[in-house]
Design a protein around this motif. Structure first.
Motif, short mmCIF file in Angstrom:
data_model
loop_
_atom_site.label_atom_id
_atom_site.label_comp_id
_atom_site.label_asym_id
_atom_site.label_seq_id
_atom_site.Cartn_x
_atom_site.Cartn_y
_atom_site.Cartn_z
N LEU A 2 0.83 -1.21 0.00
CA LEU A 2 0.00 0.00 0.00
C LEU A 2 0.86 1.26 0.00
O LEU A 2 0.49 2.26 -0.63
N ASP A 23 -3.45 -5.40 -7.73
CA ASP A 23 -2.69 -6.57 -7.27
C ASP A 23 -2.91 -6.81 -5.78
O ASP A 23 -3.03 -7.96 -5.34
N TYR A 24 -2.99 -5.73 -5.02
CA TYR A 24 -3.21 -5.85 -3.57
C TYR A 24 -4.58 -6.49 -3.28
O TYR A 24 -4.69 -7.39 -2.45
N VAL A 25 -5.60 -6.03 -3.97
CA VAL A 25 -6.94 -6.59 -3.77
C VAL A 25 -6.94 -8.08 -4.13
O VAL A 25 -7.47 -8.91 -3.39
N LYS A 26 -6.32 -8.42 -5.26
CA LYS A 26 -6.26 -9.83 -5.68
C LYS A 26 -5.54 -10.68 -4.64
O LYS A 26 -5.93 -11.82 -4.39
N ALA A 27 -4.46 -10.14 -4.05
CA ALA A 27 -3.64 -10.90 -3.10
C ALA A 27 -4.26 -10.99 -1.71
O ALA A 27 -3.85 -11.83 -0.91
N THR A 28 -5.23 -10.15 -1.43
CA THR A 28 -5.82 -10.16 -0.08
C THR A 28 -7.25 -10.69 -0.13
O THR A 28 -7.46 -11.88 -0.22
N MET A 29 -8.22 -9.84 -0.10
CA MET A 29 -9.61 -10.28 0.03
C MET A 29 -10.28 -10.62 -1.29
O MET A 29 -11.30 -11.27 -1.30
N GLU A 33 -15.16 -9.83 -2.33
CA GLU A 33 -15.29 -9.43 -0.93
C GLU A 33 -15.22 -7.92 -0.78
O GLU A 33 -15.98 -7.32 -0.02
N LEU A 34 -14.31 -7.28 -1.49
CA LEU A 34 -14.22 -5.82 -1.44
C LEU A 34 -15.52 -5.19 -1.92
O LEU A 34 -16.03 -4.25 -1.31
#
Length: 59
Positions: A2, A23-29, A33-34
């Protein structure tokens, strides 16, 4: 990750910022979900964070 997105934003690199956030969204929730948490559709979020997206378009 981030902080990299924030640095890219401040440096005037919106494409890089969007790519990192995606990439962050894909790697986390994940986008589903977002989308649920933001009461939006996942396709809207994907468009916002896509190459021609506008992440400022949040309600």
């Amino acid at each position: 990750m981030l902080s990299d997105a924030a640095s890219a934003f401040v440096a005037g690199e919106p494409d890089t910022c969007r790519s990192i956030l995606s990439d962050y969204v894909k790697a986390t929730m994940g986008f589903e979900e977002l989308a649920r948490r933001l009461d939006m559709t996942s396709s809207s979020i994907k468009r916002m964070l896509g190459p021609k997206g506008n992440p400022k378009r949040l309600r």
